[in-house]
Design an enzyme around this catalytic site. Sequence first.
Site, mmCIF file in Angstrom:
data_model
loop_
_atom_site.group_PDB
_atom_site.id
_atom_site.type_symbol
_atom_site.label_atom_id
_atom_site.label_comp_id
_atom_site.label_asym_id
_atom_site.label_seq_id
_atom_site.Cartn_x
_atom_site.Cartn_y
_atom_site.Cartn_z
ATOM 1 N N GLU A 232 12.147 24.008 -13.446
ATOM 2 C CA GLU A 232 11.464 24.806 -12.414
ATOM 3 C C GLU A 232 11.160 26.218 -12.893
ATOM 4 O OE1 GLU A 232 13.629 24.772 -8.736
ATOM 5 O OE2 GLU A 232 13.371 22.631 -8.444
ATOM 6 N N GLU B 241 14.896 15.679 -9.565
ATOM 7 C CA GLU B 241 15.745 16.210 -8.488
ATOM 8 C C GLU B 241 15.128 15.832 -7.162
ATOM 9 O OE1 GLU B 241 16.773 20.426 -8.298
ATOM 10 O OE2 GLU B 241 17.017 20.495 -10.469
#
Length: 473
Positions: free
Chosen positions: A177, A375
């Site tokens: 991320e 995730e």
Amino acid sequence: MNQTENTTVQEKKYTFPTDFWWGTAASATQMEGAAYEGGKGPNIWDHWYEQEPNRFFDGVGATVASDFYHQYKEDIALMKELGHNSFRMSISWSRLFPTGEGEVNPQAVDFYNRVIDELIQSGIEPFVNLYHFDMPLALQHQGGWESRDVVARYVDYAKVCFELFGDRVTKWFTHNEPIVPVEGGYLYDFHYPNVVDFKRAVQVAYHSILSSALAIEAYKESGQAGKIGIILNLTPSYPRSRNEADLHAAHLADILFNRSFLDPSVLGTFPSELIDLLKEQDALPLMEELDRQKIATHTVDLLGINYYQPRRIKVKEHLPNPKAPFMPEHLFDYYEMPGRKMNRHRGWEIYEKGVYDILTNLRENYGNIECFISENGMGVEGEERYRDADGSIQDDYRIDFIAEHLKWVHLAMEEGSNVKGYHLWTFMDNWSWSNAYKNRYGFVGVDLTSQGRTVKKSGHWFKRVIEEKGFVR
Ligand code: BGP
């Protein structure tokens, strides 16, 4: 491969391929603890916590976290017990290089060797990520991701990781991320160094993208035969309505928050509208001549998708204060859809179909790149109240959350998406960047006083899903 059989009128069996990657994800800072042990140097989280403990939920920092540094053997045994065939971890840059550069820390080499070997011996493939929000403090003092030299230090660090562990690790990720440190550290004040400055944020973003391409180049040059990718939080932007103005606003949000990283990582290019937008704001980053070619050439082999929530957008309704620093939200407003399903603990909407929309977009517009759900998960506060007489947390809400997302993953696979696995965030309850231990995400509960572990109902359920290669619902 993933055939679907009708078992009853209402129920369906969702079957996944035999080689589907089942497991969980975690990061060094959030699970290891031992922040001041084993020769580790400080990173920005250690520093920020020392400076402003009040910025962390209940004043809890990552110093002890879930004590994986000491309990990794038992934790990996539990992963094995729960049926994992893969697990994503990250290497702490400031554990391996206490000041981010120079001499490698032998205790860190020993620790990561032991963890990697233990995983492999347990039949669990380590997926290793190089950067999960944890800049070594010494390099932050040199400018962190704003500095081109730090990009070079990161590539040095990546090369050492490939040399040390690449004989056994064959799935690497350059960043997790990477937009989050940009948002948190340089726009919205939820990560150190708490800067609010769009132009600097863009430089940080650009250097992260460049660093990823250069690490990929280094990996390919190493001659190792594994795959290297990136993990992105892809957040579909849904317009409030089909009104032109809403559609355009959602499009801009998509360009800024998804395509800014997705396009260079997978296609090797930046969206031209992004470049125009940055020019308009006089926020183009400093670049060097060869960069574009490096980014174009060194795209990812594999894409990790983190998906938690959608982004709902409407046209900007009120002019921003002309004195306020420029923010992406000057171009659109967020929209709260009436009737949305919420995880109120985290304040995030739950919209399971989002995962299917992401996979479809990748199939249609990104060459159906090999990918996996790296995730997805549900953080819940006060899970103790769900503990039953046998001591196990009855987290049926988490089972529903996972199953409802997996159904959409399954449909995308049936339609041809190249999705290879599903990792829950996270294996055991762990420390979160700003929420510390408020919301619990794990298949395994952690008692912070005793550091004892107990498997939740969802952990047992997931084990059965893996054994049965799917579930009936
Ligand atoms: C992702 C991060 C993870 C993790 C997760 C849950 O964005 O990659 O590190 O923290 O979100 O979010 P949070 O901890 O903020 O609840």
